[in-house]
Design a protein around this motif. Structure first.
Motif, PDB file in Angstrom:
ATOM      1  N   THR A  70       0.831  -1.194   0.000  1.00  0.00           N
ATOM      2  CA  THR A  70       0.000   0.000   0.000  1.00  0.00           C
ATOM      3  C   THR A  70       0.868   1.246   0.000  1.00  0.00           C
ATOM      4  O   THR A  70       2.094   1.173   0.200  1.00  0.00           O
ATOM      5  CB  THR A  70      -0.926  -0.005   1.232  1.00  0.00           C
ATOM      6  N   ALA A  71       0.248   2.387  -0.230  1.00  0.00           N
ATOM      7  CA  ALA A  71       0.987   3.646  -0.300  1.00  0.00           C
ATOM      8  C   ALA A  71       1.590   3.975   1.057  1.00  0.00           C
ATOM      9  O   ALA A  71       0.903   3.938   2.086  1.00  0.00           O
ATOM     10  CB  ALA A  71       0.057   4.763  -0.756  1.00  0.00           C
ATOM     11  N   GLY A  72       2.870   4.305   1.055  1.00  0.00           N
ATOM     12  CA  GLY A  72       3.573   4.622   2.287  1.00  0.00           C
ATOM     13  C   GLY A  72       3.672   6.116   2.524  1.00  0.00           C
ATOM     14  O   GLY A  72       3.191   6.935   1.728  1.00  0.00           O
ATOM     15  N   PRO A  73       4.325   6.507   3.609  1.00  0.00           N
ATOM     16  CA  PRO A  73       4.424   7.931   3.948  1.00  0.00           C
ATOM     17  C   PRO A  73       5.510   8.687   3.195  1.00  0.00           C
ATOM     18  O   PRO A  73       5.638   9.902   3.361  1.00  0.00           O
ATOM     19  CB  PRO A  73       4.726   7.894   5.453  1.00  0.00           C
ATOM     20  N   GLU A  74       6.273   8.006   2.380  1.00  0.00           N
ATOM     21  CA  GLU A  74       7.363   8.666   1.668  1.00  0.00           C
ATOM     22  C   GLU A  74       6.850   9.263   0.359  1.00  0.00           C
ATOM     23  O   GLU A  74       6.147   8.602  -0.409  1.00  0.00           O
ATOM     24  CB  GLU A  74       8.481   7.660   1.374  1.00  0.00           C
ATOM     25  N   ALA A  75       7.197  10.519   0.105  1.00  0.00           N
ATOM     26  CA  ALA A  75       6.785  11.179  -1.135  1.00  0.00           C
ATOM     27  C   ALA A  75       7.600  10.653  -2.313  1.00  0.00           C
ATOM     28  O   ALA A  75       8.801  10.392  -2.193  1.00  0.00           O
ATOM     29  CB  ALA A  75       6.955  12.690  -1.015  1.00  0.00           C
ATOM     30  N   ALA A  76       6.940  10.496  -3.457  1.00  0.00           N
ATOM     31  CA  ALA A  76       7.617   9.983  -4.648  1.00  0.00           C
ATOM     32  C   ALA A  76       8.443  11.041  -5.354  1.00  0.00           C
ATOM     33  O   ALA A  76       9.368  10.707  -6.103  1.00  0.00           O
ATOM     34  CB  ALA A  76       6.591   9.380  -5.610  1.00  0.00           C
ATOM     35  N   MET A  77       8.141  12.332  -5.126  1.00  0.00           N
ATOM     36  CA  MET A  77       8.883  13.411  -5.791  1.00  0.00           C
ATOM     37  C   MET A  77       8.632  14.713  -5.046  1.00  0.00           C
ATOM     38  O   MET A  77       7.742  14.812  -4.197  1.00  0.00           O
ATOM     39  CB  MET A  77       8.438  13.543  -7.257  1.00  0.00           C
ATOM     40  N   GLU A  78       9.424  15.684  -5.389  1.00  0.00           N
ATOM     41  CA  GLU A  78       9.271  17.007  -4.793  1.00  0.00           C
ATOM     42  C   GLU A  78       8.298  17.854  -5.621  1.00  0.00           C
ATOM     43  O   GLU A  78       7.963  17.509  -6.758  1.00  0.00           O
ATOM     44  CB  GLU A  78      10.637  17.700  -4.717  1.00  0.00           C
ATOM     45  N   ALA A  79       7.906  18.963  -5.033  1.00  0.00           N
ATOM     46  CA  ALA A  79       6.950  19.832  -5.724  1.00  0.00           C
ATOM     47  C   ALA A  79       7.529  20.378  -7.021  1.00  0.00           C
ATOM     48  O   ALA A  79       6.822  20.494  -8.036  1.00  0.00           O
ATOM     49  CB  ALA A  79       6.538  20.978  -4.796  1.00  0.00           C
ATOM     50  N   GLU A  80       8.817  20.717  -7.008  1.00  0.00           N
ATOM     51  CA  GLU A  80       9.441  21.265  -8.214  1.00  0.00           C
ATOM     52  C   GLU A  80       9.463  20.230  -9.338  1.00  0.00           C
ATOM     53  O   GLU A  80       9.300  20.586 -10.521  1.00  0.00           O
ATOM     54  CB  GLU A  80      10.858  21.737  -7.907  1.00  0.00           C
TER      55      GLU A  80
END
Length: 675
Positions: free
Chosen positions: A551-561
């Motif tokens: 399942t989806a974890g708490p880590e972001a896949a990329m930054e906003a930029e």
């Protein structure tokens, strides 16, 4: 005289008293579709014929002439020899049966059976004519209860033409010993297999609820509750502005009125949402036209929180919708009553995209898709739109997705399809499933009831189960979404006695996998928050891989930029197996009473065992108590034996101690290199 039984649910079975009625029945049959005819035939065969056709047929010589004529009309209306001769052997459930092999009838018996046949002009579509494998009718006369010669034991009898044995899809002809496969449709009810068929909801005990919480009374179609694996946040009533309460999950029971709140807004709070990439960050939207981002300590609040980390101001009217980007860090979307959608970079407090010319009226809800490349929205103009925020364009639009004027909502599913809830023109609540590639017609459309509360959908992408609950309802319905028609499959309903004012939804990584928990809701009452646990019953205590895929974890896949630059990434998945804690196994203990030693004389240690052997030691330890009771006169001798045993043990201990000392000295010399 046997009376004719009528079937109230079939048009031509209500009255078969005249030949004119028979002709009307035949005309009606021609107008019906094959599917409806087969259904009506199935019902009539089990209800009308057992009392009309088969009973009259077996007693035909003894019946009155009126009954014979009525019998002919019934045979004509219901399909002639296909029904009258028992070509279809149906059980009450609708399964066709066949009988086991039997000896073929003699030639004389075949002639008698042929003479008893009554030809019928009408025949059920798909049945076989006489002479092409049709079974003969039951034997006539008083001995109708016995099996006719050459007829298999499972063939039609005076009990309604129902068979009793054999395999499915076959029937046996009395004119030959060959089994014939019946082409008639089987009416067996097929139950769809699903591992979520038996999911049940269960509220927790009262001491595990959050009591004495003054839930907000604002008239806004929001959930009023947000949950993550650490905290539960509830929008509450507050004087002099807006506030919401943040509680650690373990802080259950009665909440003190003086418990600190988050109270930085000057107007009522309308929506709150936890950041999916940081369990301590929560955003709030308010009637004061602002959006605030707050950071909650790990231990919870000890003082009222009035200073937000970030304040976002860009709407000219109240802000009612906020939602975080599922894969990009610090990206937040907001929608206000000014019909404007803004995408923010929370880290820099700047507007990334502003969409102010897409929605002509009030926005009801907004939902990102799985990778955050698109979002769907519903509007008061009854349209559903799929929007690409980075290009600022409407990818697809469906006008009048639901005809009703009440609010509707839309959510993206994991495969890209869209699930919507709304109202019909007659104010009936509806569910619909849409394919973004073709929005002309819904893939599936279901009507629920005529309540007036807006439906709030919650979607689990790991199990493809949608939970639907309405504000003001006291139930939670859940459906499974599949790739096969009818696509939306109703599973079950959880019902309680109190209506719900809002609902919180726990992410998958916050569930208890040891209890096969697949969903957890936080139901808001007027002054209470009650957790409701959805469980799949399983007997095994092992980790259930089919219920808990990655399942989806708490880590972001990329930054906003990176997202602004055009990158698209799916959520980073984690396994829930690490959260599984095996159940503690109790130590195996055996506590046996030695009943034989109570009446048995003392046993001396075996000569083959040394005094230091464990068995000899256990025997010597248990023997004195027995000997003291068995030979009380020889106390002095027993005492001497015990003293000698103790002395030998002391000598052994001293010897072993000296040996240990020598070995340690030798080991130290080896380590020092003296040897």
């Amino acid at each position: 005289m046997v009376k004719h039984q009528k079937h109230p649910g079939i048009p031509w079975a209500k009255s078969l008293q005249t030949p004119e009625a028979t002709q009307v029945a035949l005309d009606t049959k021609k107008k019906m579709t094959r599917e409806s005819w087969e259904l009506c035939f199935h019902r009539a065969f089990n209800l009308l014929c057992p009392g009309c056709w088969c009973l009259n047929k077996t007693q035909l010589p003894a019946l009155h002439s009126t009954d014979k004529q009525r019998f002919k009309w019934c045979q004509t209306a219901w399909g002639g020899e296909a029904l009258g001769l028992g070509a279809l052997l149906l059980t009450p459930g609708g399964s066709s049966l066949s009988s086991p092999p039997s000896l073929p009838p003699s030639e004389e018996e075949q002639q008698q059976q042929k003479r008893r046949l009554l030809p019928g002009p009408a025949r059920l579509p798909g049945s076989l004519p006489v002479g092409a494998g049709s079974p003969a009718p039951p034997s006539a006369g008083p001995s109708s209860s016995s099996t006719a010669p050459g007829t298999a034991p499972g063939s039609a009898r005076g009990t309604g033409g129902r068979g009793r044995g054999g395999g499915e899809g076959e029937r046996r002809s009395p004119l030959s010993s060959q089994a014939v496969v019946s082409p008639v449709m089987s009416f067996r009810k097929v139950v769809r297999q699903s591992k979520f068929r038996h999911v049940f909801g269960q509220p927790v005990k009262n001491d595990q609820c959050y009591d004495d919480i003054r839930v907000s009374r604002v008239t806004w179609d929001s959930t009023f509750c947000a949950v993550n694996p650490k905290f539960v946040a509830v929008i509450i009533e507050a004087s002099g502005g807006g506030a919401f309460m943040v509680l650690p999950l373990q802080k259950t029971g009665r909440i003190d009125k003086s418990y600190p709140t988050v109270c930085g807004h000057t107007g009522p709070v309308l929506d709150i949402d936890w950041c999916p990439h940081n369990d301590n960050i929560i955003a709030s939207a308010s009637e004061d036209c602002s959006i605030m981002v707050w950071q909650i300590p790990d231990s919870g609040l000890t003082l009222p929180l009035t200073e937000p980390v970030v304040v976002l101001e860009g709407h000219s009217k109240r802000v009612g919708i906020i939602t975080w980007h599922p894969t990009a860090r610090n990206v937040l979307l907001s929608a206000g009553c000014d019909n404007v959608v803004i995408v923010w970079n929370v880290g820099t407090t700047e507007e990334l995209y502003r969409l102010d010319d897409i929605h002509p009226d009030l926005i009801y809800n907004v939902c990102w898709n799985r990778d955050g490349s698109l979002f769907c929205s519903t509007c008061k103009d009854k349209s559903m739109r799929i929007i690409d925020p980075r290009r600022g364009q409407v990818v697809a639009e469906k006008e009048r997705a639901h005809d009703g004027a009440r609010p509707m909502r839309a959510i993206f599913l994991a495969d890209g399809k869209i699930f919507t809830t709304g109202f019909s023109r007659m104010s009936e609540r509806q569910l619909a499933l849409w394919d973004p590639e073709n929005l002309e017609e819904p893939m599936a459309l279901q009507e629920l009831d005529s309540s007036n509360g807006a439906l709030l959908p919650f979607y689990d992408p790991d199990t493809n189960v949608v939970y639907v609950c309405g504000k003001g309802d006291s139930s939670i319905r859940y459906f499974e979404i599949t790739s096969e028609a009818p696509y939306i499959h109703f599973l079950n309903t959880f019902t309680s006695k109190d209506p719900q004012r809002g609902m919180g939804w726990m992410p998958k990584r916050g569930l208890d996998v040891n209890k096969c928990e697949i969903a957890r809701f936080y139901k808001l009452h007027e002054r209470k928050c009650e957790p409701i646990i959805m469980t799949v019953p399983r007997k095994s205590d092992l980790f259930q891989d089919d219920l808990y895929p990655d399942t989806a974890g708490p880590e972001a896949a990329m930054e906003a930029e990176e997202w602004v630059a055009g990158k698209t990434a799916a959520p980073i998945l984690i396994s829930l197996r690490e959260a599984y804690v095996p159940t503690k196994q109790r130590d195996f203990k055996v506590n046996r009473r030695n009943l034989l030693q109570e009446n048995r004389p003392a046993a001396t240690p075996s000569a083959g065992l040394s005094a230091t052997h464990p068995s000899a030691m256990s025997q010597s330890a248990a023997t004195p108590a027995v000997n003291m009771s068995a030979a009380s006169g020889d106390g002095g001798q027993i005492m001497e034996e015990v003293l000698r045993e103790v002395a030998s043990l002391r000598v052994l201990v001293v010897a072993q101690g000296e040996r240990i000392a020598r070995l340690e000295e030798q080991l130290s010399r080896i380590e020092n290199g003296d040897v």
